[in-house]
Design an enzyme around this catalytic site. Structure first.
Site, PDB file in Angstrom:
ATOM      1  N   LYS A   9       0.838  -1.192   0.000  1.00  0.00           N
ATOM      2  CA  LYS A   9       0.000   0.000   0.000  1.00  0.00           C
ATOM      3  C   LYS A   9       0.885   1.258   0.000  1.00  0.00           C
ATOM      4  O   LYS A   9       2.111   1.169   0.123  1.00  0.00           O
ATOM      5  CB  LYS A   9      -0.957  -0.077   1.205  1.00  0.00           C
ATOM      6  CG  LYS A   9      -1.901  -1.306   1.079  1.00  0.00           C
ATOM      7  CD  LYS A   9      -3.151  -1.249   1.934  1.00  0.00           C
ATOM      8  CE  LYS A   9      -2.951  -1.567   3.358  1.00  0.00           C
ATOM      9  NZ  LYS A   9      -4.226  -1.980   4.053  1.00  0.00           N
ATOM     10  N   TYR A  49     -12.612  -2.304  -2.018  1.00  0.00           N
ATOM     11  CA  TYR A  49     -12.984  -2.221  -0.609  1.00  0.00           C
ATOM     12  C   TYR A  49     -14.504  -2.104  -0.415  1.00  0.00           C
ATOM     13  O   TYR A  49     -14.950  -1.628   0.644  1.00  0.00           O
ATOM     14  CB  TYR A  49     -12.259  -1.050   0.059  1.00  0.00           C
ATOM     15  CG  TYR A  49     -10.820  -1.375   0.442  1.00  0.00           C
ATOM     16  CD1 TYR A  49     -10.507  -2.519   1.196  1.00  0.00           C
ATOM     17  CD2 TYR A  49      -9.765  -0.539   0.078  1.00  0.00           C
ATOM     18  CE1 TYR A  49      -9.196  -2.820   1.555  1.00  0.00           C
ATOM     19  CE2 TYR A  49      -8.446  -0.839   0.441  1.00  0.00           C
ATOM     20  CZ  TYR A  49      -8.173  -1.977   1.179  1.00  0.00           C
ATOM     21  OH  TYR A  49      -6.866  -2.261   1.543  1.00  0.00           O
ATOM     22  N   PHE A  57     -14.218   3.688   9.160  1.00  0.00           N
ATOM     23  CA  PHE A  57     -12.894   3.949   8.587  1.00  0.00           C
ATOM     24  C   PHE A  57     -12.889   3.948   7.057  1.00  0.00           C
ATOM     25  O   PHE A  57     -11.846   4.154   6.447  1.00  0.00           O
ATOM     26  CB  PHE A  57     -11.877   2.924   9.115  1.00  0.00           C
ATOM     27  CG  PHE A  57     -12.207   1.479   8.794  1.00  0.00           C
ATOM     28  CD1 PHE A  57     -11.853   0.911   7.582  1.00  0.00           C
ATOM     29  CD2 PHE A  57     -12.875   0.683   9.723  1.00  0.00           C
ATOM     30  CE1 PHE A  57     -12.158  -0.412   7.286  1.00  0.00           C
ATOM     31  CE2 PHE A  57     -13.184  -0.644   9.444  1.00  0.00           C
ATOM     32  CZ  PHE A  57     -12.827  -1.189   8.213  1.00  0.00           C
ATOM     33  N   ARG A  85      -1.184 -14.264   4.450  1.00  0.00           N
ATOM     34  CA  ARG A  85      -1.800 -13.523   5.566  1.00  0.00           C
ATOM     35  C   ARG A  85      -0.924 -13.628   6.814  1.00  0.00           C
ATOM     36  O   ARG A  85      -0.778 -12.672   7.573  1.00  0.00           O
ATOM     37  CB  ARG A  85      -3.208 -14.071   5.886  1.00  0.00           C
ATOM     38  CG  ARG A  85      -4.226 -13.926   4.774  1.00  0.00           C
ATOM     39  CD  ARG A  85      -4.951 -12.630   4.712  1.00  0.00           C
ATOM     40  NE  ARG A  85      -5.700 -12.239   5.880  1.00  0.00           N
ATOM     41  CZ  ARG A  85      -6.408 -11.107   5.934  1.00  0.00           C
ATOM     42  NH1 ARG A  85      -6.440 -10.285   4.900  1.00  0.00           N
ATOM     43  NH2 ARG A  85      -7.066 -10.774   7.019  1.00  0.00           N
ATOM     44  N   THR A  91      -4.359  -7.665  11.064  1.00  0.00           N
ATOM     45  CA  THR A  91      -4.725  -6.346  10.546  1.00  0.00           C
ATOM     46  C   THR A  91      -4.210  -5.207  11.439  1.00  0.00           C
ATOM     47  O   THR A  91      -3.685  -4.216  10.946  1.00  0.00           O
ATOM     48  CB  THR A  91      -6.267  -6.253  10.430  1.00  0.00           C
ATOM     49  OG1 THR A  91      -6.719  -7.352   9.642  1.00  0.00           O
ATOM     50  CG2 THR A  91      -6.697  -4.951   9.800  1.00  0.00           C
ATOM     51  N   ARG A 102       3.695  -6.656   9.506  1.00  0.00           N
ATOM     52  CA  ARG A 102       2.995  -5.577  10.218  1.00  0.00           C
ATOM     53  C   ARG A 102       3.545  -5.411  11.633  1.00  0.00           C
ATOM     54  O   ARG A 102       3.588  -4.296  12.150  1.00  0.00           O
ATOM     55  CB  ARG A 102       1.491  -5.854  10.214  1.00  0.00           C
ATOM     56  CG  ARG A 102       0.859  -5.562   8.836  1.00  0.00           C
ATOM     57  CD  ARG A 102      -0.504  -6.171   8.710  1.00  0.00           C
ATOM     58  NE  ARG A 102      -1.219  -5.725   7.514  1.00  0.00           N
ATOM     59  CZ  ARG A 102      -2.387  -6.222   7.134  1.00  0.00           C
ATOM     60  NH1 ARG A 102      -2.966  -7.171   7.843  1.00  0.00           N
ATOM     61  NH2 ARG A 102      -2.973  -5.772   6.039  1.00  0.00           N
ATOM     62  N   ASN A 112      -1.044   0.070   7.683  1.00  0.00           N
ATOM     63  CA  ASN A 112      -0.533  -1.283   7.959  1.00  0.00           C
ATOM     64  C   ASN A 112       0.127  -1.954   6.749  1.00  0.00           C
ATOM     65  O   ASN A 112       0.192  -3.180   6.659  1.00  0.00           O
ATOM     66  CB  ASN A 112      -1.635  -2.151   8.581  1.00  0.00           C
ATOM     67  CG  ASN A 112      -2.827  -2.331   7.664  1.00  0.00           C
ATOM     68  OD1 ASN A 112      -2.854  -1.786   6.556  1.00  0.00           O
ATOM     69  ND2 ASN A 112      -3.798  -3.101   8.100  1.00  0.00           N
ATOM     70  N   HIS A 115      -1.862  -5.337   1.684  1.00  0.00           N
ATOM     71  CA  HIS A 115      -3.152  -6.026   1.571  1.00  0.00           C
ATOM     72  C   HIS A 115      -2.880  -7.425   1.066  1.00  0.00           C
ATOM     73  O   HIS A 115      -2.019  -7.625   0.209  1.00  0.00           O
ATOM     74  CB  HIS A 115      -4.069  -5.305   0.567  1.00  0.00           C
ATOM     75  CG  HIS A 115      -5.267  -6.146   0.214  1.00  0.00           C
ATOM     76  ND1 HIS A 115      -6.405  -6.180   0.996  1.00  0.00           N
ATOM     77  CD2 HIS A 115      -5.478  -7.039  -0.796  1.00  0.00           C
ATOM     78  CE1 HIS A 115      -7.265  -7.039   0.461  1.00  0.00           C
ATOM     79  NE2 HIS A 115      -6.732  -7.573  -0.620  1.00  0.00           N
ATOM     80  N   GLU A 126     -10.194 -11.040  -6.490  1.00  0.00           N
ATOM     81  CA  GLU A 126      -9.324  -9.860  -6.460  1.00  0.00           C
ATOM     82  C   GLU A 126      -8.275  -9.900  -7.571  1.00  0.00           C
ATOM     83  O   GLU A 126      -7.952  -8.872  -8.163  1.00  0.00           O
ATOM     84  CB  GLU A 126      -8.642  -9.746  -5.088  1.00  0.00           C
ATOM     85  CG  GLU A 126      -9.621  -9.382  -3.987  1.00  0.00           C
ATOM     86  CD  GLU A 126      -8.991  -9.285  -2.608  1.00  0.00           C
ATOM     87  OE1 GLU A 126      -9.702  -8.912  -1.670  1.00  0.00           O
ATOM     88  OE2 GLU A 126      -7.781  -9.584  -2.453  1.00  0.00           O
TER      89      GLU A 126
HETATM   90  P1  IDP Z   1      -6.984  -6.792   6.180  1.00  0.00           P
HETATM   91  O1  IDP Z   1      -6.281  -5.756   5.342  1.00  0.00           O
HETATM   92  O2  IDP Z   1      -6.062  -7.384   7.214  1.00  0.00           O
HETATM   93  O3  IDP Z   1      -7.702  -7.834   5.367  1.00  0.00           O
HETATM   94  P2  IDP Z   1      -9.637  -5.640   6.740  1.00  0.00           P
HETATM   95  O4  IDP Z   1     -10.421  -5.886   7.978  1.00  0.00           O
HETATM   96  O5  IDP Z   1     -10.103  -6.284   5.475  1.00  0.00           O
HETATM   97  O6  IDP Z   1      -8.100  -6.007   7.039  1.00  0.00           O
HETATM   98  O7  IDP Z   1      -9.569  -4.058   6.534  1.00  0.00           O
HETATM   99  C1  IDP Z   1      -9.039  -3.519   5.338  1.00  0.00           C
HETATM  100  C2  IDP Z   1      -8.100  -2.402   5.667  1.00  0.00           C
HETATM  101  O8  IDP Z   1      -8.861  -1.339   6.243  1.00  0.00           O
HETATM  102  C3  IDP Z   1      -7.030  -2.718   6.712  1.00  0.00           C
HETATM  103  O9  IDP Z   1      -5.890  -3.351   6.174  1.00  0.00           O
HETATM  104  C4  IDP Z   1      -6.719  -1.343   7.239  1.00  0.00           C
HETATM  105  O10 IDP Z   1      -5.821  -0.640   6.361  1.00  0.00           O
HETATM  106  C5  IDP Z   1      -8.067  -0.648   7.185  1.00  0.00           C
HETATM  107  N1  IDP Z   1      -8.754  -0.714   8.483  1.00  0.00           N
HETATM  108  C6  IDP Z   1      -9.392  -1.777   9.022  1.00  0.00           C
HETATM  109  N2  IDP Z   1      -9.900  -1.477  10.230  1.00  0.00           N
HETATM  110  C7  IDP Z   1      -9.562  -0.186  10.462  1.00  0.00           C
HETATM  111  C8  IDP Z   1      -9.785   0.716  11.546  1.00  0.00           C
HETATM  112  O11 IDP Z   1     -10.401   0.380  12.562  1.00  0.00           O
HETATM  113  N3  IDP Z   1      -9.274   1.983  11.406  1.00  0.00           N
HETATM  114  C9  IDP Z   1      -8.584   2.388  10.300  1.00  0.00           C
HETATM  115  N4  IDP Z   1      -8.349   1.573   9.271  1.00  0.00           N
HETATM  116  C10 IDP Z   1      -8.829   0.297   9.338  1.00  0.00           C
HETATM  117 MG    MG Z   2      -9.373  -7.705   4.180  1.00  0.00          MG
END
Ligand code: IDP
Ligand code: MG
Length: 150
Positions: A9, A49, A57, A85, A91, A102, A112, A115, A126
């Site tokens: 990212k 997304y 968020f 993963r 996450t 991470r 973070n 993806h 995807e």
């Molecule tokens: P993932 O990337 O580990 O699959 P997801 O739950 O699918 O996590 O969320 C997608 C992305 O959204 C995360 O990687 C992160 O960048 C962002 N995100 C998720 N939860 C939050 C939050 O509570 N605050 C800010 N950003 C968030």
């Molecule tokens: Mg995800």
């Protein structure tokens, strides 16, 4: 063969961590299938997304992923989705396992670094969203027989 989309990212690109991400996936034994460095459009970000639409968020997430270029890749291998993963870590960086990307390079969930597809089914979806079929390279490595059991 199981495939996952992987994105470095904008924060990972800006911090010079593309090589670190690729290096960790390579040494895990995964095989690179496709790669492109690009600026994500609003439309692609919203489709990618879509599942998070309406969450608090979401707006920030779209802004983040479209803020600067990303490195988009497809990686494959046995158990590729779970393995990738795990290499990325949870996450929330403070919940990511020590040794994961991470954990080692991030502090905040909204920055973070990467993806990765969360299920095999979403991996397929995807990959099809981000890459045209002709952009995927089907190839083998001499070392595959020492990494893949079958
Ligand atoms: P993932 O990337 O580990 O699959 P997801 O739950 O699918 O996590 O969320 C997608 C992305 O959204 C995360 O990687 C992160 O960048 C962002 N995100 C998720 N939860 C939050 C939050 O509570 N605050 C800010 N950003 C968030
Ligand atoms: Mg995800």
């Amino acid at each position: 063969m199981e495939q996952s989309l992987v994105l470095v990212k904008p924060d990972g690109v800006q911090r010079g961590l593309i090589g670190e991400v690729i290096s960790r996936l390579e040494r895990r034994g995964l095989r690179l299938v496709a790669a492109k460095f690009s600026q994500v459009s609003q439309e692609l970000a919203e489709t990618h997304y879509a599942i998070h639409q309406g969450k608090p968020f979401y707006e920030g997430l779209i802004k983040y992923i479209t803020s600067a270029p990303v490195m988009a890749m497809v990686w494959e291998g046995p158990n590729a989705v779970a393995a990738i993963r795990q290499t990325m870590g949870a996450t929330r960086p403070t919940e990511a396992a020590p040794g994961s990307l991470r954990h080692d390079f991030a502090l905040e969930v909204g920055r973070n670094l990467t993806h990765a597809s969360d299920t095999v089914e979403n991996g397929g979806k995807e990959v099809a969203l981000w890459f045209k079929p002709q952009e995927l390279v089907s190839w083998g490595r001499d070392a595959d027989k020492w990494i893949f059991e079958k």
